[in-house]
Design a protein around this motif. Sequence first.
Motif, PDB file in Angstrom:
ATOM      1  N   LEU A   8      62.094  14.718  20.011  1.00  0.00           N
ATOM      2  CA  LEU A   8      62.038  13.273  20.146  1.00  0.00           C
ATOM      3  C   LEU A   8      62.459  12.576  18.854  1.00  0.00           C
ATOM      4  O   LEU A   8      62.883  11.440  18.868  1.00  0.00           O
ATOM      5  CB  LEU A   8      60.613  12.848  20.522  1.00  0.00           C
ATOM      6  CG  LEU A   8      60.092  13.449  21.811  1.00  0.00           C
ATOM      7  CD1 LEU A   8      58.659  12.994  22.052  1.00  0.00           C
ATOM      8  CD2 LEU A   8      60.971  13.048  22.980  1.00  0.00           C
ATOM      9  N   MET A   9      62.312  13.250  17.761  1.00  0.00           N
ATOM     10  CA  MET A   9      62.565  12.593  16.473  1.00  0.00           C
ATOM     11  C   MET A   9      63.847  13.091  15.802  1.00  0.00           C
ATOM     12  O   MET A   9      64.471  12.369  15.045  1.00  0.00           O
ATOM     13  CB  MET A   9      61.379  12.848  15.536  1.00  0.00           C
ATOM     14  CG  MET A   9      60.074  12.288  16.078  1.00  0.00           C
ATOM     15  SD  MET A   9      58.668  12.678  15.037  1.00  0.00           S
ATOM     16  CE  MET A   9      58.442  14.402  15.361  1.00  0.00           C
ATOM     17  N   ASP A  10      64.177  14.352  16.054  1.00  0.00           N
ATOM     18  CA  ASP A  10      65.281  14.961  15.313  1.00  0.00           C
ATOM     19  C   ASP A  10      66.528  15.083  16.169  1.00  0.00           C
ATOM     20  O   ASP A  10      66.466  15.032  17.392  1.00  0.00           O
ATOM     21  CB  ASP A  10      64.872  16.360  14.849  1.00  0.00           C
ATOM     22  CG  ASP A  10      63.659  16.311  13.954  1.00  0.00           C
ATOM     23  OD1 ASP A  10      62.973  17.322  13.857  1.00  0.00           O
ATOM     24  OD2 ASP A  10      63.394  15.241  13.377  1.00  0.00           O
ATOM     25  N   GLN A  11      67.641  15.277  15.493  1.00  0.00           N
ATOM     26  CA  GLN A  11      68.872  15.564  16.210  1.00  0.00           C
ATOM     27  C   GLN A  11      69.057  17.073  16.242  1.00  0.00           C
ATOM     28  O   GLN A  11      68.416  17.813  15.504  1.00  0.00           O
ATOM     29  CB  GLN A  11      70.039  14.908  15.495  1.00  0.00           C
ATOM     30  CG  GLN A  11      69.978  13.386  15.591  1.00  0.00           C
ATOM     31  CD  GLN A  11      71.200  12.751  14.992  1.00  0.00           C
ATOM     32  OE1 GLN A  11      71.773  13.278  14.055  1.00  0.00           O
ATOM     33  NE2 GLN A  11      71.603  11.642  15.554  1.00  0.00           N
ATOM     34  N   LEU A  12      69.987  17.483  17.089  1.00  0.00           N
ATOM     35  CA  LEU A  12      70.281  18.917  17.157  1.00  0.00           C
ATOM     36  C   LEU A  12      71.020  19.345  15.894  1.00  0.00           C
ATOM     37  O   LEU A  12      71.692  18.540  15.242  1.00  0.00           O
ATOM     38  CB  LEU A  12      71.155  19.211  18.372  1.00  0.00           C
ATOM     39  CG  LEU A  12      70.585  18.872  19.746  1.00  0.00           C
ATOM     40  CD1 LEU A  12      71.545  19.348  20.828  1.00  0.00           C
ATOM     41  CD2 LEU A  12      69.230  19.512  19.941  1.00  0.00           C
ATOM     42  N   THR A  13      70.911  20.600  15.574  1.00  0.00           N
ATOM     43  CA  THR A  13      71.742  21.139  14.497  1.00  0.00           C
ATOM     44  C   THR A  13      73.197  21.073  14.951  1.00  0.00           C
ATOM     45  O   THR A  13      73.491  20.982  16.153  1.00  0.00           O
ATOM     46  CB  THR A  13      71.382  22.612  14.226  1.00  0.00           C
ATOM     47  OG1 THR A  13      71.632  23.358  15.423  1.00  0.00           O
ATOM     48  CG2 THR A  13      69.925  22.758  13.820  1.00  0.00           C
ATOM     49  N   ASP A  14      74.108  21.130  13.998  1.00  0.00           N
ATOM     50  CA  ASP A  14      75.534  21.071  14.352  1.00  0.00           C
ATOM     51  C   ASP A  14      75.899  22.191  15.322  1.00  0.00           C
ATOM     52  O   ASP A  14      76.647  21.989  16.277  1.00  0.00           O
ATOM     53  CB  ASP A  14      76.390  21.184  13.086  1.00  0.00           C
ATOM     54  CG  ASP A  14      76.279  19.911  12.248  1.00  0.00           C
ATOM     55  OD1 ASP A  14      75.868  18.870  12.812  1.00  0.00           O
ATOM     56  OD2 ASP A  14      76.594  19.979  11.053  1.00  0.00           O
ATOM     57  N   ALA A  15      75.349  23.360  15.040  1.00  0.00           N
ATOM     58  CA  ALA A  15      75.685  24.513  15.880  1.00  0.00           C
ATOM     59  C   ALA A  15      75.158  24.314  17.299  1.00  0.00           C
ATOM     60  O   ALA A  15      75.862  24.590  18.288  1.00  0.00           O
ATOM     61  CB  ALA A  15      75.089  25.782  15.277  1.00  0.00           C
ATOM     62  N   ALA A  16      73.931  23.797  17.383  1.00  0.00           N
ATOM     63  CA  ALA A  16      73.348  23.590  18.710  1.00  0.00           C
ATOM     64  C   ALA A  16      74.095  22.487  19.460  1.00  0.00           C
ATOM     65  O   ALA A  16      74.345  22.592  20.669  1.00  0.00           O
ATOM     66  CB  ALA A  16      71.874  23.227  18.579  1.00  0.00           C
ATOM     67  N   GLN A  17      74.469  21.431  18.714  1.00  0.00           N
ATOM     68  CA  GLN A  17      75.211  20.335  19.355  1.00  0.00           C
ATOM     69  C   GLN A  17      76.553  20.848  19.885  1.00  0.00           C
ATOM     70  O   GLN A  17      76.968  20.496  20.997  1.00  0.00           O
ATOM     71  CB  GLN A  17      75.447  19.208  18.342  1.00  0.00           C
ATOM     72  CG  GLN A  17      76.026  17.932  18.953  1.00  0.00           C
ATOM     73  CD  GLN A  17      75.024  17.197  19.847  1.00  0.00           C
ATOM     74  OE1 GLN A  17      73.964  16.819  19.405  1.00  0.00           O
ATOM     75  NE2 GLN A  17      75.363  17.030  21.116  1.00  0.00           N
ATOM     76  N   ALA A  18      77.190  21.681  19.093  1.00  0.00           N
ATOM     77  CA  ALA A  18      78.490  22.233  19.517  1.00  0.00           C
ATOM     78  C   ALA A  18      78.308  23.125  20.737  1.00  0.00           C
ATOM     79  O   ALA A  18      79.093  23.066  21.698  1.00  0.00           O
ATOM     80  CB  ALA A  18      79.119  23.019  18.367  1.00  0.00           C
ATOM     81  N   ALA A  19      77.253  23.937  20.719  1.00  0.00           N
ATOM     82  CA  ALA A  19      76.989  24.824  21.852  1.00  0.00           C
ATOM     83  C   ALA A  19      76.686  24.008  23.107  1.00  0.00           C
ATOM     84  O   ALA A  19      77.171  24.303  24.204  1.00  0.00           O
ATOM     85  CB  ALA A  19      75.824  25.757  21.526  1.00  0.00           C
ATOM     86  N   LEU A  20      75.896  22.946  22.922  1.00  0.00           N
ATOM     87  CA  LEU A  20      75.554  22.089  24.061  1.00  0.00           C
ATOM     88  C   LEU A  20      76.814  21.435  24.637  1.00  0.00           C
ATOM     89  O   LEU A  20      77.027  21.425  25.855  1.00  0.00           O
ATOM     90  CB  LEU A  20      74.553  21.017  23.612  1.00  0.00           C
ATOM     91  CG  LEU A  20      74.109  20.015  24.681  1.00  0.00           C
ATOM     92  CD1 LEU A  20      73.368  20.715  25.820  1.00  0.00           C
ATOM     93  CD2 LEU A  20      73.217  18.935  24.087  1.00  0.00           C
ATOM     94  N   ASN A  21      77.654  20.929  23.762  1.00  0.00           N
ATOM     95  CA  ASN A  21      78.891  20.284  24.233  1.00  0.00           C
ATOM     96  C   ASN A  21      79.794  21.272  24.968  1.00  0.00           C
ATOM     97  O   ASN A  21      80.433  20.920  25.958  1.00  0.00           O
ATOM     98  CB  ASN A  21      79.630  19.650  23.052  1.00  0.00           C
ATOM     99  CG  ASN A  21      78.891  18.428  22.528  1.00  0.00           C
ATOM    100  OD1 ASN A  21      78.041  17.877  23.206  1.00  0.00           O
ATOM    101  ND2 ASN A  21      79.197  18.025  21.303  1.00  0.00           N
ATOM    102  N   ARG A  22      79.833  22.504  24.461  1.00  0.00           N
ATOM    103  CA  ARG A  22      80.660  23.520  25.126  1.00  0.00           C
ATOM    104  C   ARG A  22      80.143  23.779  26.547  1.00  0.00           C
ATOM    105  O   ARG A  22      80.910  23.820  27.501  1.00  0.00           O
ATOM    106  CB  ARG A  22      80.635  24.836  24.325  1.00  0.00           C
ATOM    107  CG  ARG A  22      81.726  24.941  23.252  1.00  0.00           C
ATOM    108  CD  ARG A  22      81.920  26.403  22.818  1.00  0.00           C
ATOM    109  NE  ARG A  22      80.681  27.038  22.366  1.00  0.00           N
ATOM    110  CZ  ARG A  22      80.173  26.927  21.136  1.00  0.00           C
ATOM    111  NH1 ARG A  22      80.806  26.200  20.237  1.00  0.00           N
ATOM    112  NH2 ARG A  22      79.052  27.535  20.808  1.00  0.00           N
ATOM    113  N   VAL A  23      78.833  23.923  26.666  1.00  0.00           N
ATOM    114  CA  VAL A  23      78.260  24.208  27.997  1.00  0.00           C
ATOM    115  C   VAL A  23      78.461  23.007  28.929  1.00  0.00           C
ATOM    116  O   VAL A  23      78.834  23.173  30.107  1.00  0.00           O
ATOM    117  CB  VAL A  23      76.755  24.555  27.873  1.00  0.00           C
ATOM    118  CG1 VAL A  23      76.111  24.645  29.251  1.00  0.00           C
ATOM    119  CG2 VAL A  23      76.574  25.862  27.124  1.00  0.00           C
ATOM    120  N   LEU A  24      78.259  21.822  28.401  1.00  0.00           N
ATOM    121  CA  LEU A  24      78.428  20.626  29.244  1.00  0.00           C
ATOM    122  C   LEU A  24      79.892  20.479  29.682  1.00  0.00           C
ATOM    123  O   LEU A  24      80.182  20.104  30.820  1.00  0.00           O
ATOM    124  CB  LEU A  24      77.975  19.368  28.495  1.00  0.00           C
ATOM    125  CG  LEU A  24      76.469  19.248  28.240  1.00  0.00           C
ATOM    126  CD1 LEU A  24      76.151  17.995  27.408  1.00  0.00           C
ATOM    127  CD2 LEU A  24      75.685  19.197  29.553  1.00  0.00           C
TER     128      LEU A  24
END
Lengths: 191, 313
Positions: A8-24
Amino acid sequence: MARSVNLLMDQLTDAAQAALNRVLSATRADIPECVGVGLVNMHSGALIGQQAVDPVSGEALDLAAAAAGELFAGRDVLAVENTFNRLRGNGHSGHAAASAFAAAGSVAVPATSASPRGAHAAETSEAATDRFREVIILSGELLHIFQRGKRDERLALVVLSRVTANLSLVLTMARRVVEVVEDIALGGVGR
Amino acid sequence: MIANSFGMGHSTVPCLDEGSSPVQWVPPTAVAPLLERVEQLPHGANGAMLFGQPESPSGAILVEDGRICWAADRSMKTRLTDILRQSSDPHIEPVVLRRVFSDCRRSGRPFGESLVSEGLLTETALRRALRQHTAESIAALGMLGFLPITFRPSGSKRYDARFTFSPCDLMCTIGALRNAEVAVLARMRLRELLPDGGIGAAFTRSDTMATPVPVGVSSSDQLQVSELMDAGRWSIGAQDISDAIGAPARVYAAGLGDGRFATTWSEDGVSYMVFCESSAALVSILGRTRRGAVSNELPQGMRSETRIRVGRG
């Protein structure tokens, strides 16, 4: 749960954000006639990650994300969930366990004759829950599907497809993907 | 009790005049608490809820096994006469009603059943008349909310269960009497959509209030009044949210993840809400909405299944 709170407070790490974008991105490509897909933090209404085919679809995703919390936790939602569970005999209202559905001869359709394939498979494999897990909105042009997170109920996957898409297929894929994106999000917080 | 309450004077509230029916000036939200009080009585309770001084009550609701048998309000004393007369075609002559009434007083026979046995009314017409009268009386009692209410238990059961009503049923009757034309169509639609008697309801939206007004319910014994009202608010709220996100819902469904769905949609100004016990049931409902015409609008993967369902329905 601590990770969920962090989300709720933090953003994803760059790696996690990249992984999430890839899956989406892959999800958007795989789901029939999909015009947008995103993971929503329902607490804030913000999209943690999204993929849309064009700006208009992106705006539609934003609107859907903002409303997601209301769909699952609006003031009348809990009441209807409780009614549903009471009718089934596993509710919170203190009624006897007898199935009112059976007594009422509720909408009885042989499951194999008309059930969307994926949906039916999910029915038999999942234990009964007592909160709404998914919302389907069929409108004139779009099919909205909201899948609530299984590990963290504040997360939801939103899928937008054209209304001509195969609902069963879209629903089945959304059910499958929600766990994947949720794992990425919950595993990648804390930057 | 019917005979005792049956007045032969002039009706102050002609029943054909919808505008003067108490249901028109008493909002359903004012009546719901009364009906919920009936539901809160101990299981199997028999007796009377009395309004005002128990020795000379201003009104009463009689209850047997949680079902409402009769409601009486002073202002409604003679309205039943009109309702009964108009429940038959041709209308029953007042002189005939007086004769049956006198016979019943002498013999102690139930008045309503006597009308049926003499062929003056069908059983269905009697049930409909009693339901209307009871619903209107409860609406009028809704105006007496300031009076104390006491429950006087009774040891015996005197009413034929065929002519008793669930609180939910009466709540819908009050809504239906406010807009009879729409209610008739909505109830037909519910029967068409739920031929096997599933659990669903139909609502209109009041012009003056945000609150949904229930006008029809299927399997009314299974729902409590508060649940019915919750379902209506959820239904209308879901459609409002859909509108707000720029996707006015033809159909909105919320699933518990085990195949059960609560679904809602709007047709001709009426909001419908159905509890589906499986995704197959949801597909069936989708297929029945818009009387098959919707099948061309349904997602591709569901069309063939839908045609089969509609054909069988």
